[in-house]
Enzyme design. Structure first.
Site, PDB file in Angstrom:
ATOM      1  N   ALA A   1      21.735  59.516  37.583  1.00 31.21           N
ATOM      2  CA  ALA A   1      21.877  59.274  35.791  1.00 31.21           C
ATOM      3  C   ALA A   1      21.594  57.681  36.084  1.00 31.21           C
ATOM      4  O   ALA A   1      21.712  57.656  34.756  1.00 31.21           O
ATOM      5  CB  ALA A   1      23.849  59.545  34.915  1.00 31.21           C
ATOM      6  N   CYS A   2      22.348  57.010  36.729  1.00 22.26           N
ATOM      7  CA  CYS A   2      21.888  55.661  36.636  1.00 22.26           C
ATOM      8  C   CYS A   2      21.156  55.060  37.550  1.00 22.26           C
ATOM      9  O   CYS A   2      21.687  54.941  39.343  1.00 22.26           O
ATOM     10  CB  CYS A   2      23.441  55.128  36.762  1.00 22.26           C
ATOM     11  SG  CYS A   2      23.775  53.384  36.451  1.00 22.26           S
ATOM     12  N   GLY A   3      20.136  54.159  37.974  1.00 24.79           N
ATOM     13  CA  GLY A   3      20.054  53.401  39.048  1.00 24.79           C
ATOM     14  C   GLY A   3      19.969  52.075  39.096  1.00 24.79           C
ATOM     15  O   GLY A   3      19.497  51.374  40.114  1.00 24.79           O
ATOM     16  N   VAL A   4      21.224  51.750  38.483  1.00 26.96           N
ATOM     17  CA  VAL A   4      21.947  51.097  38.560  1.00 26.96           C
ATOM     18  C   VAL A   4      23.593  50.803  39.676  1.00 26.96           C
ATOM     19  O   VAL A   4      23.800  49.549  40.063  1.00 26.96           O
ATOM     20  CB  VAL A   4      21.801  49.504  38.387  1.00 26.96           C
ATOM     21  CG1 VAL A   4      20.620  49.120  38.130  1.00 26.96           C
ATOM     22  CG2 VAL A   4      22.713  49.577  36.497  1.00 26.96           C
ATOM     23  N   CYS A   5      23.071  51.751  39.903  1.00 28.83           N
ATOM     24  CA  CYS A   5      25.336  52.047  40.507  1.00 28.83           C
ATOM     25  C   CYS A   5      24.867  51.663  42.031  1.00 28.83           C
ATOM     26  O   CYS A   5      23.763  51.759  42.732  1.00 28.83           O
ATOM     27  CB  CYS A   5      26.146  53.577  40.259  1.00 28.83           C
ATOM     28  SG  CYS A   5      25.114  54.688  39.054  1.00 28.83           S
TER      29      CYS A   5
END
Length: 275
Positions: free
Chosen positions: A124-128
């Protein structure tokens, strides 16, 4: 290939479901988008392979995903990606087979992967997994696009073109898509994944692995224009980003600072230009 490896799921899996309406209930077969972890390892001459990232993804185009992620993270320029292969360590479990890839660089990475890339990310998140806010807000530098950009008319037509090349979404309704397009609206490559950022990584990786430049006039995405997608577009040298959904305040700020033309709410009827 081992029997276990041969049975690894593809991009979709079958599932028996309950379909309930006000007047009836039935149990048809449905198709689900596959979601599995992918571990990316990195090596270069004189350095043993080390894990740098784990993400959840839809199996397929795994080598592209790994190569595109490295470029977007500023760890390596496209020309430094020497090869990508599935890991064949004997101690891998059946669940890990075809879920671990190793990227070989021609030399050391541009920055130490270190702990920064040792964490995991979701689909869901590309900067996790970033270690600090400043780190998350940093965008790898790339040469700004100096070529022709799509007209507003082309922008309005791109989402429909992208939708026509989304077979996984057609079967499951559960994946995102990203496509690279020329200024006249020709789609050069389209990729799908449960993670919107993974789809963009795969698009860039497809260009990297064929020796083509990832920079092009336009990146079109099926969802919102979140910060992480703008960050990847800037890192790849893209000229414009076209999203079906809305941008965020931070994505507009980054696009403006980087000189990226950003569109949201693109459809045949209208589009909204933010930068």
């Amino acid at each position: 290939m081992s029997p276990d490896r041969a049975r690894r799921p593809g991009p979709t899996v079958r599932a028996r479901v309950h379909e309930i309406t006000p007047s009836s209930e039935r149990r048809p077969e449905d198709r689900l988008a596959t979601e599995e972890p992918l571990e990316v390892r990195l090596t270069w001459p004189g350095a043993p392979a080390r894990r740098v990232w784990v993400t959840m993804r839809t199996p397929g185009h795994d080598f592209e995903l790994a190569a595109g992620w490295l470029v977007h993270e500023g760890l390596a320029p496209p020309a430094a990606v020497h090869g990508v292969a599935y890991c064949t360590d004997e101690d891998l479990t059946a669940e890990q087979e075809l879920n671990v890839v190793t990227v070989t660089l021609s030399g050391p990475p541009l920055r130490d992967p270190g702990h920064r890339h040792g964490g995991s990310g979701s689909s869901a998140c590309g900067v996790c997994g970033k270690d600090s806010i400043a780190e998350a807000l940093s965008a790898p530098a790339s040469s700004a696009w100096s070529g022709e950009l799509p007209s507003d008319a082309v922008v309005r037509g791109l989402p429909s073109l992208l939708r026509s090349q989304q077979p996984l979404f057609e079967r499951t309704g559960g994946v995102h898509a990203a496509g690279l397009a020329t200024a006249d609206g020709t789609l050069l490559v389209v990729r799908e994944d449960v993670g919107r950022h993974n789809a963009v990584d795969k698009v860039t990786g497809s260009r990297v692995l064929t020796g083509a430049s990832p920079a092009e006039a336009c990146l079109v995405v099926s969802g919102r224009a979140g910060f992480e997608l703008v960050q990847k577009a800037v890192a790849a040298g893209i000229g414009s980003l076209v999203a079906v959904g809305a941008p965020t305040s931070l994505s507009v700020r980054l696009a403006a600072d980087a000189g990226l033309v950003l569109y949201g709410f693109a459809s045949p009827e209208r589009c909204v230009r933010y930068t």
